[in-house]
Each structure stands twice: as structure tokens, then as C-alpha cells.
Design a protein around this motif. Sequence first.
Motif: not given
Length: 346
Positions: A303-311
Motif C-alpha cells: 500500500a502507498p505509505g508503506g515502508e521499504v528498506i534500501a540496502m
Amino acid sequence: MVAAADAAAIATYRAGHEAAVLLDSGDRPYLRVTGSARARFLHRITTADINALQSGQIAPTLLITGKGRLLDRLMVLCLEDSCLVLGSAGAGDLPAATLRRYVVFDDVQIDDLRQEVCLLALHGPEAGNVLAAAGGETVIGEVQLAGIPVTQFREPGPGGTGWLILADSAQKEGLIHSLQAAAGEGGLVSADPVGWEALRVETGLLRFGHELTEDWNPLEMRQEDALSFDKGCYVGQEVMARLRTYDRVKRRLWRISFAGGVAPPVGTKVHAAPGEGVITSSARVPGEDRSVVLAVLPGDDPAPGGEVIAMTPEGERLGEIVGAPPTATDMRVAPPANLGKRRFDN
């Protein structure tokens, strides 16, 4: 003190949100397809329902491989005696070479017009007003702009749907002068590459060699607006039908924002439930302490607003999903069919 290069990038970015941006798009492939079988040929080779187009109508369509992998996104404008085909910046000879490979006994002629024409792109919320102020018409097809014969396309861009203006190459400087004069001071900014790339990525526009590659299929890149699931056979049709019928699209393209003026590089792995994705395009936002990326994420549409983590090499960076890229459904002859799967609803 802002450096001149940064100032140009900032001006371009702001104009894309508040005024209008003029982009020289002369590196885009531009083809004229003639012959009695021209529409049937494009209908048979590309993914959209080209046979449904009447003279003066336009549609996005795709070149894909027999395995359903992306080659390029095209815009096709049908005229009384020809079909005009516009490819993506950087695609070079690929559209012409791919189409010519399928011409066997068809009454079809494909001419590359890149050396004969100029192509200007007008984007931003005031693009239509600038076009009208220059004496043009906000319509698709062959019209007059500042007394110069031009051909106009439309496609998604920053600030909504933008205008693509094609004319004889000798008319380029005259068109640019007329548009700048009509816009007035500060009303039209010539696009700076860094500023434009930030607008492109933030808006979610696909780029050849990044999102438009054989690494991806059209549904992963959200290209439903350029696909017909109702017409007969075309190159790659069986693969596309299976992907849709059996709901086999397990990853999709998203727009993501990160804090900080250094953008995570292309190819960076991104973690988002329930698995790992990858960044396909990346840009810093001029004048702001943030960056934007396009990334393919796994799962059933986070969903928009969700978090992601870039490595990244410097460590983990937290980003936020902004939303899906835009489509060109407003330029189709008819709205796309209801695909019947929640995965495909944008």
C-alpha cells in the motif's frame, strides 16, 4: 550561493510542478508507416488494438518479445494515409529494426524520420495554456502552431498529460521562440537534464534501459493501458494471456521517496514485505533534501505509505511508497476493460 548547474535543475523541477517545461526530445525514434496494410500490421505485431483507431486517434502500444518481455513503449497516431509511431528516448534503431523484421509480404513501408523532424515535449500544469497562447490548439493530430504545420501527440508527464510537438527540423528554433514568447518571463523553462530526470522518476515515467528492458514484462511495469486482452494474436500474446489468466504477476513497479539528497543507486536491493525488490531508476530532488526512485517490489501490491528498506553500501535507508506510476488511459479510444483481478487495479 546556488551553483549555476543546481539553479538550472531547481528551475526545471519547480517549473514541472508550477509552470511549464520545454524538453528537446530529438533522440526519440520517429517512424512513418505507410501502405494498405499499415494498421493491420501494427495491430498484429504490437500489443494494443490499433485496428480500432480512426484517423486522428492515438494509442500507446508495446513492442514485446515472443516470451512477453518488454522492448519499447510506442505511441501510434493514425492519419488518413499513414500511421506515425513514436518510440522512447534512447531506443535508437530498435523500434524500426524490430518492426521491419516482421514485414514479409505485407504492403507496408517503414520510414525513419528522425533526421527530418524536430520533436519538442511540453510538460507541466501550464503546458496547455502555453500551447494556446502560442496560437496552437490543444488537440491531437496535424495542426498549426504559430503558423507552422506541426503534428501533436499527448502522453503522461509531470503536471498531468503533456504535449509532444513534431515539425520540420528547420522550424525548431522558430517553434521554441514562439513558445517562450507566449509563456512570458519564467513561464517556460528549458529542461535541465538533472531537473528533468527528477521529474521523470518522481512522476513514474518509464525509461528505456531502466524500466523498458527485457528484464521485465508489461504487467510488472504497469503497462495495462497499452495492452489489449480482447484482440487476436500478436507477438507475445500467449504469454500475456497466461500471466493475466493465472494471476502470475508477483512484482510491480512503484514510486518511492527517501529522505536525504543522495539517491540510492540503480540496482540497489530493496526489502519490502514479503520479499526483496530492486531499484530501476533513481534521482535526487533538486533544491530539497530528499530523493526519489522507481523500484520493482514483490507481493500483492504494497500500500502507498508503506515502508521499504534500501540496502545501500552506506547502510540501510528507510523509504516510503508514494504510489503507482501514471497510465495513459485518457488517451485511449475506450477505457481499458476491467481485468477482474485486484492485482491489476491501479
